[in-house]
Structures are given as structure tokens and as C-alpha cells.
Design an enzyme around this catalytic site. Structure first.
Site, short mmCIF file in Angstrom:
data_model
loop_
_atom_site.label_atom_id
_atom_site.label_comp_id
_atom_site.label_asym_id
_atom_site.label_seq_id
_atom_site.Cartn_x
_atom_site.Cartn_y
_atom_site.Cartn_z
N LYS A 1 0.72 -1.09 -0.09
CA LYS A 1 0.08 0.00 0.10
C LYS A 1 0.90 1.28 0.09
O LYS A 1 0.63 2.04 -0.75
CB LYS A 1 -1.09 0.02 1.30
N GLN B 1 -5.03 -1.46 9.48
CA GLN B 1 -4.97 -2.74 8.86
C GLN B 1 -5.72 -3.65 9.79
O GLN B 1 -5.20 -3.94 11.19
CB GLN B 1 -3.57 -2.96 8.55
N ASP C 1 -11.50 2.95 3.75
CA ASP C 1 -11.97 1.54 3.68
C ASP C 1 -13.38 1.37 3.61
O ASP C 1 -13.94 0.24 3.17
CB ASP C 1 -11.62 0.67 4.95
N1 GUN Z 1 -7.12 -6.70 5.79
C1 GUN Z 1 -7.52 -7.35 4.74
N2 GUN Z 1 -8.05 -6.75 3.70
C2 GUN Z 1 -8.12 -5.50 4.48
C3 GUN Z 1 -8.58 -4.36 3.93
O1 GUN Z 1 -9.45 -4.33 2.78
N3 GUN Z 1 -8.80 -3.18 4.74
C4 GUN Z 1 -8.20 -3.35 6.20
N4 GUN Z 1 -8.00 -2.15 6.71
N5 GUN Z 1 -7.74 -4.58 6.34
C5 GUN Z 1 -7.75 -5.51 5.65
#
Ligand code: GUN
Length: 281
Positions: free
Chosen positions: A52, A96, A119
Site C-alpha cells: 500500500k 490494517q 476502507d
Molecule cells: N485486511 C485485509 N483486507 C483489508 C482491507 O481491505 N482493509 C483493512 N483495513 N484491513 C484489511
């Protein structure tokens, strides 16, 4: 059969965002900022967060990662989120998941300003999406819908079967398909006779986390199949769709890897740019 190239489509989206960010910079004398918070040492999360950060920097987003140990006190995390909510350089906040068990995930999500919720997990965004209003949309279903639109320009009246009912994928995907006037059947791991449900589908979104669940004889000829699964097996990473079999009947299909996966991060960057714009409105 059209093989939907998520890698290429994600690259095109990132190129488009790069150009948009240059425009925003000259218009506002500011650039979008994304802060990702990682708590603990979950190995897949560490890889996701690294990617990311890398892709955010590449498109010109001001990217920051805050890393905390697994024994972090919940209050420290909530206070940090509140500080980021008030920091005008930050357009998007992502915590996350999964979080360590002693931290209340719901409290964390609800503390993030919904206008910075890249998100799309905040209840305000979930509610806005289900009411058909403008909202942040979770990155993976947003990526699926962009892939879908590449091969199916008009979704109206199409019968979509979503396999999986998670807050991350299945539920928001369903809402997006409804908004496009699809007829949607939501199924999941407990659905009886999933094969019959799938055979009715013009569009299948497989997001249930069961390796190669969707077989060739579950798919109507010409149907579009989007595979969200990332399952680690003895033969490597496979999706929720039996790729070889299904590729012989589907009209279009996403591969794993190289389908939905690359779109998820590209859509996170898109959400960050969209939050930046909305915060300035
Ligand atoms: N963990 C796995 N996929 C995601 C996501 O799309 N967003 C977040 N915040 N954590 C994750």
C-alpha cells in the site's frame, strides 16, 4: 473467453490517478495523504501494508505508515486516530485488519472520521452505500465492479450471484450490484444447492474463501465470473473458482493471481484521492 487482466486495469487506474493528483496539486497546492496504521506482526498484513505504501508513493500520494507493537493499548490507537482526523494533511486513514484481540475493532472503525474512511467500513459509509447515497466503498468490491464494467457495460436486469456475505466483500458487493439494477442472490457457505443458484447467474462473484469451490458445471455458458478468493493450498495460491474448468464455459473470468488482487490497492488509492476531493468541497 475473455481473461480479465486485473494487473493491466489496475496499472491504468494508477496512471489515471497519477495525472489527477498532478491536477489537484496545482489546483489546491496540496496532495492527498494516506496514513496506514499497522498493529502487531501479522505476516500477510506486513506485506499488504508495504505494498500500500509503495503504490501510494508511486502515484504521488503523501504516504505514511505508523507501526505499533501487538501489545499496544487501545486508547493510544484511538487517540492517534483522533489526531489524524484533525490533521488536514491526512485525507485517508486505514487501520490494517486483523487487530490484536484486546483491541475493539468496532470502536476503532467508528473513531475514524467517516470522511477519511478509505476502507468504507464506517457505519455512516455502510449506511450511505446501502441507501444508494454517495459513500466510500470497500476497496475489493469496488475493484470487482470496475473489472465487471470492463466486460459488461450494462448490468441492468442481469442476475448476479454473490457467494460470501462478509462486511468486507459480499455485502458491499451486493449493494453495488443493486445500485446497477442487477437482480442479486446472496449465497454463502451454508447455502443449500449452491450449484443450482450459480447456474442461474449471468454474473458470479466468488468471495467465500473456499479453494476452487465453483466448478465448470456450475456456470452458465457465457457468464462473467469474478474470483475474489486468495487461498493458500499445497499447489500454491488458488481462487474460489476452478479456473481451468470454468474458463471453458465462462464468457469472461478473472485469474488468481492477477485479477481482483491488484485492483484492491489501486482502489484504495482511488478512495484516498476521492476523500481528498470531498474534504475540500
Ligand atoms: N485486511 C485485509 N483486507 C483489508 C482491507 O481491505 N482493509 C483493512 N483495513 N484491513 C484489511
Amino acid at each position: 473467453m475473455i481473461l480479465i487482466d486485473g494487473k493491466k486495469i489496475a496499472l491504468e487506474l494508477r496512471e489515471e490517478l497519477k495525472r489527477k493528483i498532478v491536477e489537484l496539486k496545482s489546483k489546491y497546492n496540496a496532495i492527498p495523504g494516506l496514513t496506514v496504521i499497522l498493529v502487531g506482526e501479522d505476516p500477510p498484513s506486513k506485506i499488504y501494508v508495504k505494498n500500500k505504501e509503495k503504490f501510494a508513493k508511486e502515484v504521488g500520494i503523501n504516504s505514511e505508515v505508523i507501526r505499533y507493537p501487538a501489545n499496544l493499548e487501545e486508547k493510544v490507537l484511538l487517540d492517534k486516530i483522533k489526531e489524524l482526523n484533525n490533521n488536514e494533511k491526512v485525507s485517508g486513514i486505514l487501520v490494517q485488519l486483523p487487530l490484536p484481540k484486546h483491541i475493539d475493532k468496532r470502536k476503532v472503525i467508528e473513531t475514524i472520521d467517516y470522511k477519511k474512511d478509505v476502507d468504507g467500513f464506517h457505519p455512516t459509509n455502510v449506511g450511505n452505500l446501502s441507501s444508494g447515497y454517495d459513500s466510500s466503498i470497500p476497496c475489493t468490491p469496488l475493484g470487482c465492479s470496475l473489472l465487471l464494467k470492463k466486460v459488461e457495460k450494462n448490468l441492468s436486469g442481469k442476475h448476479a450471484v454473490v457467494i460470501g456475505r462478509s462486511n468486507l466483500n459480499g455485502k458491499p458487493m451486493t449493494q453495488m450490484l443493486l445500485k446497477e439494477n442487477c437482480t442479486v442472490t446472496i449465497t454463502h457457505s451454508k447455502t443449500e444447492d449452491l450449484k443450482t443458484e450459480c447456474l442461474r447467474a449471468d454474473i458470479i462473484i466468488a468471495a467465500v474463501g473456499i479453494p476452487e469451490l465453483v466448478k465448470g458445471d456450475w456456470v452458465k455458458k457465457g457468464a462473467v465470473v469474478i474470483d475474489v478468493g486468495i487461498n493458500k493450498t499445497e499447489k500454491g495460491v488458488v481462487g474460489d473458482v476452478a479456473f481451468e474448468e470454468v474458463s471453458k464455459v465462462a464468457g469472461a473470468l478473472t485469474p488468481v493471481p492477477g485479477g481482483v488482487g491488484p485492483m484492491t490497492i489501486a482502489c484504495l488509492l482511488k478512495n484516498t484521492v476521492d476523500c481528498f476531493k470531498k474534504l475540500r468541497k
